[in-house]
Design a protein around this motif. Sequence first.
Motif, short mmCIF file in Angstrom:
data_model
loop_
_atom_site.label_atom_id
_atom_site.label_comp_id
_atom_site.label_asym_id
_atom_site.label_seq_id
_atom_site.Cartn_x
_atom_site.Cartn_y
_atom_site.Cartn_z
N ILE A 8 0.88 -1.17 0.00
CA ILE A 8 0.00 0.00 0.00
C ILE A 8 0.93 1.22 0.00
N ALA A 9 1.02 1.91 -1.15
CA ALA A 9 1.92 3.06 -1.28
C ALA A 9 1.11 4.34 -1.47
N GLY A 10 1.80 5.49 -1.47
CA GLY A 10 1.12 6.77 -1.66
C GLY A 10 1.85 7.87 -0.90
N ALA A 11 1.43 9.11 -1.13
CA ALA A 11 2.09 10.26 -0.50
C ALA A 11 2.07 10.19 1.02
N SER A 12 2.95 10.97 1.63
CA SER A 12 2.94 11.10 3.08
C SER A 12 1.57 11.63 3.53
N ALA A 13 1.03 10.98 4.55
CA ALA A 13 -0.27 11.36 5.13
C ALA A 13 -1.44 11.24 4.15
N SER A 14 -1.31 10.31 3.21
CA SER A 14 -2.39 10.10 2.23
C SER A 14 -3.47 9.17 2.78
N GLY A 15 -3.17 8.51 3.90
CA GLY A 15 -4.15 7.59 4.49
C GLY A 15 -3.75 6.13 4.33
N LYS A 16 -2.48 5.87 4.06
CA LYS A 16 -2.00 4.49 3.89
C LYS A 16 -2.21 3.66 5.15
N SER A 17 -1.85 4.26 6.31
CA SER A 17 -1.96 3.51 7.57
C SER A 17 -3.42 3.20 7.88
N LEU A 18 -4.29 4.21 7.70
CA LEU A 18 -5.70 3.98 8.02
C LEU A 18 -6.27 2.90 7.10
N PHE A 19 -5.93 2.96 5.81
CA PHE A 19 -6.41 1.97 4.84
C PHE A 19 -5.93 0.57 5.27
N SER A 20 -4.64 0.44 5.56
CA SER A 20 -4.06 -0.86 5.92
C SER A 20 -4.61 -1.37 7.26
N THR A 59 18.09 16.03 7.20
CA THR A 59 18.11 14.84 6.32
C THR A 59 16.88 14.81 5.41
N ASN A 60 17.08 14.36 4.19
CA ASN A 60 15.95 14.21 3.26
C ASN A 60 15.29 12.84 3.51
N TYR A 61 14.22 12.85 4.29
CA TYR A 61 13.53 11.61 4.67
C TYR A 61 12.54 11.14 3.61
N ASP A 62 12.49 11.85 2.49
CA ASP A 62 11.57 11.48 1.43
C ASP A 62 12.30 10.94 0.20
N HIS A 63 13.61 10.74 0.35
CA HIS A 63 14.44 10.18 -0.72
C HIS A 63 14.64 8.68 -0.43
N LEU A 118 6.75 1.52 -4.18
CA LEU A 118 6.61 1.19 -5.61
C LEU A 118 7.64 1.90 -6.47
N SER A 119 8.54 2.68 -5.86
CA SER A 119 9.53 3.38 -6.67
C SER A 119 10.85 2.62 -6.75
N ASP A 120 11.07 1.70 -5.83
CA ASP A 120 12.32 0.93 -5.81
C ASP A 120 12.09 -0.41 -6.52
N PRO A 121 12.77 -0.64 -7.67
CA PRO A 121 12.51 -1.87 -8.44
C PRO A 121 12.75 -3.15 -7.64
N TYR A 172 7.00 14.54 -6.25
CA TYR A 172 6.92 14.63 -7.71
C TYR A 172 8.02 13.84 -8.40
N GLN A 173 9.17 13.70 -7.74
CA GLN A 173 10.27 12.96 -8.37
C GLN A 173 10.09 11.43 -8.25
N PHE A 174 9.64 10.96 -7.09
CA PHE A 174 9.63 9.51 -6.87
C PHE A 174 8.24 8.90 -6.66
N ILE A 175 7.40 9.55 -5.87
CA ILE A 175 6.16 8.88 -5.47
C ILE A 175 5.11 8.94 -6.58
N GLU A 176 4.86 10.13 -7.08
CA GLU A 176 3.82 10.28 -8.11
C GLU A 176 4.10 9.38 -9.33
N PRO A 177 5.36 9.36 -9.87
CA PRO A 177 5.61 8.50 -11.03
C PRO A 177 5.43 7.00 -10.71
N SER A 178 5.60 6.62 -9.43
CA SER A 178 5.49 5.20 -9.08
C SER A 178 4.05 4.70 -9.12
#
Length: 209
Positions: A8-20, A59-63, A118-121, A172-178
């Motif tokens: 279950i992937a998606g942006a930060s605070a998109s509701g992944k935890s609640l969904f799961s 630190t870039n915690y979104d990379h 979903l961004s890491d092969p 926009y660099q990693f999550i959206e394209p995934s």
Amino acid sequence: MTQTIIAIAGASASGKSLFSQTIYNELVNELEPGAIAIIEEDAYYRDQSHLPMAHRVKTNYDHPDAFEHELMVEHLRKLRAGCAVDVPIYDYNEHTRATETRRVLPAKILIVEGILLLSDPALRDEFDIKVFIDTPLDICLMRRMQRDIEERGRTIQSIVEQYKRTVRPMFYQFIEPSKHNADLVVTRGGKNRVAIDIIKSKIKHLLQE
Ligand code: CTP
């Protein structure tokens, strides 16, 4: 032995935890004990205890490099092979890993949730079902502000600064394209009842096979 891994992937605070968590909580008592388990990608954030706090907050915690995805792949493979794993416990206030870990047993169905799954092969190859939670970014930002102030010890100023510097650009660099790697794209996150019911039915069907 874990037979099916659902990401279950998606942006930060998109509701992944609640969904799961909704899927997990509604199924856990219906299914045989140990049939379903959850792991969070956040647990695999790299430990920052060797750095001073001033560096930790920058630190870039979104990379993808912020995560120890190698350890996560190793754990998913171990669970598939029928072995238990000790999942790290992460502290967002201190940006560090706790000395304790959480033991996860090989459940037949494993739900994994996180921003960059979903961004890491290498990681992507481990998933049998890939779901992307597609919540508008303004809704995510409002939720993130509330959550980071209430649960992660942050100030409005630090949230805005981090959002502009890393969270938004990395989205926009990693999550959206995934999103294009997903089998299913779910709107409204944890509030999408139809999508929750579809995944629940799929899980029940898999367990009957
Ligand atoms: N993060 C942070 N500080 C850290 C580690 C991570 O601020 N030391 C932030 C990252 O910026 C990243 C976010 O944590 O964007 C990842 O967690 P998130 O996906 O927001 O948490 P969930 O609870 O899984 O989100 P959701 O609401 O979708 O369930």
